[in-house]
Write an enzyme that holds these catalytic residues in place. Structure first.
Site, PDB file in Angstrom:
ATOM      1  N   ARG A  78       6.247   5.116   2.595  1.00 28.47           N
ATOM      2  CA  ARG A  78       6.046   4.611   1.225  1.00 28.47           C
ATOM      3  C   ARG A  78       6.295   5.743   0.228  1.00 28.47           C
ATOM      4  NH1 ARG A  78       0.417   2.096   1.043  1.00 28.47           N
ATOM      5  NH2 ARG A  78      -0.266   4.155   0.468  1.00 28.47           N
ATOM      6  N   ARG A 171       0.284   1.016  -9.363  1.00 26.59           N
ATOM      7  CA  ARG A 171       1.004   2.029  -8.573  1.00 26.59           C
ATOM      8  C   ARG A 171       2.353   1.518  -8.057  1.00 26.59           C
ATOM      9  NH1 ARG A 171      -2.758   3.232  -3.189  1.00 26.59           N
ATOM     10  NH2 ARG A 171      -1.984   1.524  -1.925  1.00 26.59           N
ATOM     11  N   ARG A 182      -4.334  -6.432   0.792  1.00 27.33           N
ATOM     12  CA  ARG A 182      -5.185  -5.247   0.602  1.00 27.33           C
ATOM     13  C   ARG A 182      -6.478  -5.611  -0.123  1.00 27.33           C
ATOM     14  NH1 ARG A 182      -2.850  -0.147   1.706  1.00 27.33           N
ATOM     15  NH2 ARG A 182      -0.677  -0.339   2.289  1.00 27.33           N
TER      16      ARG A 182
HETATM   17  P1  5GP Z   1      -2.121   3.227   3.649  1.00 31.06           P
HETATM   18  O1  5GP Z   1      -1.134   2.261   4.224  1.00 31.06           O
HETATM   19  O2  5GP Z   1      -2.533   2.846   2.247  1.00 31.06           O
HETATM   20  O3  5GP Z   1      -1.668   4.652   3.757  1.00 31.06           O
HETATM   21  O4  5GP Z   1      -3.438   3.145   4.528  1.00 31.06           O
HETATM   22  C1  5GP Z   1      -4.041   1.918   4.739  1.00 31.06           C
HETATM   23  C2  5GP Z   1      -5.410   2.148   5.348  1.00 31.06           C
HETATM   24  O5  5GP Z   1      -5.267   2.704   6.645  1.00 31.06           O
HETATM   25  C3  5GP Z   1      -6.264   3.102   4.539  1.00 31.06           C
HETATM   26  O6  5GP Z   1      -7.558   2.537   4.400  1.00 31.06           O
HETATM   27  C4  5GP Z   1      -6.327   4.326   5.396  1.00 31.06           C
HETATM   28  O7  5GP Z   1      -7.546   5.022   5.247  1.00 31.06           O
HETATM   29  C5  5GP Z   1      -6.229   3.724   6.773  1.00 31.06           C
HETATM   30  N1  5GP Z   1      -5.791   4.667   7.786  1.00 31.06           N
HETATM   31  C6  5GP Z   1      -4.934   5.708   7.659  1.00 31.06           C
HETATM   32  N2  5GP Z   1      -4.842   6.382   8.805  1.00 31.06           N
HETATM   33  C7  5GP Z   1      -5.680   5.780   9.672  1.00 31.06           C
HETATM   34  C8  5GP Z   1      -6.043   6.036  11.024  1.00 31.06           C
HETATM   35  O8  5GP Z   1      -5.608   6.968  11.675  1.00 31.06           O
HETATM   36  N3  5GP Z   1      -6.953   5.204  11.570  1.00 31.06           N
HETATM   37  C9  5GP Z   1      -7.495   4.158  10.896  1.00 31.06           C
HETATM   38  N4  5GP Z   1      -8.381   3.410  11.528  1.00 31.06           N
HETATM   39  N5  5GP Z   1      -7.170   3.887   9.633  1.00 31.06           N
HETATM   40  C10 5GP Z   1      -6.275   4.689   9.021  1.00 31.06           C
END
Ligand code: 5GP
Length: 235
Positions: A78, A171, A182
């Site tokens: 992203r 964003r 989300r």
């Molecule tokens: P994003 O796609 O916005 O980067 O992340 C989406 C969600 O995935 C966020 O709440 C983030 O904290 C969570 N996330 C990122 N890395 C990990 C991970 O290693 N394990 C888990 N369980 N969630 C994660």
């Protein structure tokens, strides 16, 4: 051991060894650090709550104290994200194989993608004798709560769901479908966070500077302890 004794011991070892001066570190301090390593720090909260901004600020201000556990994910890159720095981007097939081999501390499905914390990612930071920051979702938190990692839990929450929706739209990184997904997830996450007791820290992120001061307050004791320990072992 008195300072004089420590000095004499170090001098004696140095004279009788061809090792590097790393032996000047008193044994007691090394074992103290090994027995009481820097606490990992788990950040959780709905996406759009401002977690990443606060983590980035913390890591910029305390470069020698914190290290980031780079998660694996099957979602697409992203914006300006960099592979290996923000995430290890991986195919679902490869990630499932790695999970099968027991390479992950925790993993979860979030908004149709897999995310997970590998054992290697956490070990890398712990080996640097730094506080390991994990940025994970609620399912990940529930898994970590069952391990013996014993981190400091910090939940970053938005002032309201309406403000969260506004931030996600501003964003401009997600499709309408992804935003709705989300928001739906956020609702469930906030419910879980509100159910937690006082052993975790909840920070409402209305104003980023205020939230950051609160975060520093929460972590100040551990930061001071880690800084002191690192200094004593010559890091
Ligand atoms: P994003 O796609 O916005 O980067 O992340 C989406 C969600 O995935 C966020 O709440 C983030 O904290 C969570 N996330 C990122 N890395 C990990 C991970 O290693 N394990 C888990 N369980 N969630 C994660």
């Amino acid at each position: 051991m008195s300072l004089l004794k420590q000095f004499l011991r170090a001098f004696y070892l140095l004279r009788n060894s061809d090792q590097l001066p790393v032996i000047l570190i008193p044994k007691r301090q090394v074992s103290k650090m090994a027995n009481n390593p820097p606490s990992p720090c788990v950040f959780c909260g709905p996406s759009g709550a401002g977690k990443s901004t606060l983590i980035k600020k913390l890591m910029d201000d305390y470069k020698d104290i914190f290290g980031f556990s780079v998660s694996h994910t099957t979602r697409k890159v992203r914006g300006s994200e960099v592979d290996g720095k923000d995430y290890h981007f991986i195919t679902r097939e490869d990630m499932l194989s790695a999970i099968g081999r027991g390479e992950f501390i925790e993993h979860a499905e979030f908004s149709g993608n897999l995310y997970g914390t590998s054992k290697a990612a956490v070990s890398k930071v712990l080996n640097e004798r730094k506080m390991c920051i994990l940025d994970i979702d609620v399912q990940g938190v529930m898994s970590v709560m069952k391990t013996d990692l014993k981190p400091i839990y910090i939940f970053i929450v938005p002032p309201s769901l309406e403000i969260l929706e506004q931030r996600l739209r501003e964003r401009k990184t997600d499709s309408e479908e992804a935003i709705l997904k989300r928001l739906d997830t956020a609702q469930r996450e906030l419910k879980f966070i509100n159910e937690q007791n006082d052993s975790v820290h909840k920070i409402v992120n209305n104003d980023v500077d205020v939230a950051y001061s609160k975060l520093q307050g929460v972590l100040s004791t551990e930061i001071a302890r880690v800084r002191d320990m690192r200094f004593k072992v010559g890091l």
